[in-house]
Design an enzyme around this catalytic site. Sequence first.
Site, short mmCIF file in Angstrom:
data_model
loop_
_atom_site.label_atom_id
_atom_site.label_comp_id
_atom_site.label_asym_id
_atom_site.label_seq_id
_atom_site.Cartn_x
_atom_site.Cartn_y
_atom_site.Cartn_z
N CYS A 29 16.35 -2.16 -16.41
CA CYS A 29 17.43 -3.13 -16.41
C CYS A 29 18.65 -2.46 -15.78
O CYS A 29 18.64 -1.27 -15.54
CB CYS A 29 17.76 -3.54 -17.83
SG CYS A 29 16.32 -3.92 -18.82
N HIS A 31 -21.85 1.76 -1.39
CA HIS A 31 -22.35 1.98 -2.75
C HIS A 31 -21.90 0.87 -3.70
O HIS A 31 -21.84 1.09 -4.90
CB HIS A 31 -21.87 3.34 -3.26
CG HIS A 31 -22.40 4.49 -2.46
ND1 HIS A 31 -23.74 4.74 -2.32
CD2 HIS A 31 -21.76 5.45 -1.72
CE1 HIS A 31 -23.91 5.82 -1.56
NE2 HIS A 31 -22.72 6.25 -1.17
N LYS A 63 11.98 -1.99 -10.09
CA LYS A 63 12.07 -0.87 -9.17
C LYS A 63 11.74 0.46 -9.84
O LYS A 63 11.01 1.27 -9.32
CB LYS A 63 13.47 -0.83 -8.58
CG LYS A 63 13.69 0.28 -7.57
CD LYS A 63 13.04 -0.05 -6.26
CE LYS A 63 13.22 1.03 -5.23
NZ LYS A 63 12.14 0.95 -4.23
#
Length: 606
Positions: free
Chosen positions: A2, A503, A601
């Site tokens: 925040c 695979h 972020k």
Amino acid sequence: MCGIVGYVGRQPAAPILIEGLTRLEYRGYDSAGLAVLGSSGATVVRRVGRVRELEAALPKRLAGTVGIGHTRWATHGPATEANAHPHSSEDGRISVVHNGIIDNAGALRARLGAEGVTFSSDTDTEVLAHLVARSGAGALEDRVVDALEQVVGTYAVAVLDADQPDRVVVARNGSPLIIGVGDREMFVASDVSALVRHTSSVVHLDDGELAVVTAKDYRTFTRDSHDTGRVPTEIEVSADDVEIGAHGHFMAKEIAEQPETVARMLRGRLDTRFDTARLDGLNLSPRELRAFRRVKILGCGSAYYVGELGALMIEELARIPAHAEAASEFRYRNPIIEPDTLYVAVSQSGETADTAFAVREIKRKGGQVVGLVNVVGSTIARECEGGIYLHAGPEIAVASTKALTHMGVGFALLALLLGRVRDLSVADGQRIIAGLERLPADIEAVLADEERIAGLATELSSADSLFFIGRVRGYPVAREGAQKFKEISYRHAEAYQTSELKHGPLALIEESRPTVAVIPDDELTDRNLAAAEQVLARGGRVVAISHPGVDLGPLDDRRVDVPRNEVELDPILLMIPMQLLAYHAAVALGLDIDKPRNLAKSVTVE
Ligand code: G6P
């Protein structure tokens, strides 16, 4: 996570808070709020959604010159107006904004509830407002100390008291907090980008510190009332660095500025006399550098993927075993810390909680840890014993681009240095230095091909699910490519080692699920090509990220070429088209590129 801003001064606080919050919105953006002190107490306004919605909701007359604001990324309770910060005491006298998590909020709520307090939110933060209000102390700073003594957890807090309208009290423990020093005005923020328009003089608080901030002065002290006398330092970031400029998105701006920022990062770090890197900030002598027998790299998300690239560069150039691990896992598995291992924490923000905890765990066990960090003065940068600053400048878009490129360059420099104190030859040292010097121009050349990449990205954006494949040096590039794509386009994207395709995942190949294949010009080109052709043979579509001159045969019409640099450095350049593919896919889909849903972020909580 925040964002916090605060202001004490002579100008109306609200516009300054709104501007600061807008700059911090990349940190968290599900709701926002502010509190401003005026002659009739605190005015608190909160809104779900973006800061612009908060701004639109502000009363016309809001003249107070002291205030705090917050932009939230929900941890306790959903994104509702009641859960948005600031939180207030029952009488409205105390207002609090908080980043972090109060671990004992449950117990404190129960106790306060039993004492008759009525809660108006689901948050952990609200307990702080009540604790400050119920303290028997006089001065706000003493009340805050009283409250924090009862709290277990991490926090950066800013607190207002309507009865002491000349001050903001702030405290830090595990979440960043800085004071900006102006002329008869002071600022408070969780991140420098909120301050740079106003001042370049900042004070970083340490964990366990508080400060009382008035228009004319500030005083820093510890919880047991010892003055710490912190003095301001000058920051390099300028207001232009945090402006979007002519670009439509911060992500576009940050991609575009890489040639310039990488050139800046390299300045003064290439030693052409001894053909090595100059990394004085590491604080390690050649003898110490030689003594390491292993390198362990720790980071989260994209930083972890670039860490994998770094490990390969170190193994190739220095021939010491190197390995990257997700810091979020490392810290929980009682890791073995070895005395002759160099630990490297890599982080754009320098605030990622998992990476910071990994650093502490290493130090607690006596290990030696250095940082590759972008944000100067950040927690990880300060807790490491030395490091390499990335100098990418502020990165605002949530999806990291330039900082990752800089991490790649940072690892190349570290690998060069570790190599040259060992057996890397002068000729190879010169070769790597020349390659690093060419990087800015090479990045420029990739960016020049943006239109073509945008066309391919638009095509890819219609797929619900994609594969990104690569091997050895190309695999971390593929992992980062898939990460970037899913982060901002919300398309399912999965990275695979090209060698592993047969695979299992080959079963999923069909026309609607395209593959982005990293096929550099190296010792594995033929094998990579053969795998891509297997995808084509099963009706799949392939976009190839390659080098000029590679004969891609049937893949030729969907190729992106990046300039050839040196083989060890090529992955840095191969990541650039991945940035553009993700960006333009999100543009084609009309998404909120700089602020993708559910992400933040820097994740400063666990
Ligand atoms: C968050 C972001 C990722 C980022 C990671 C590490 O999870 O969403 O994009 O890579 O944190 O961030 P850092 O600041 O430590 O590099």
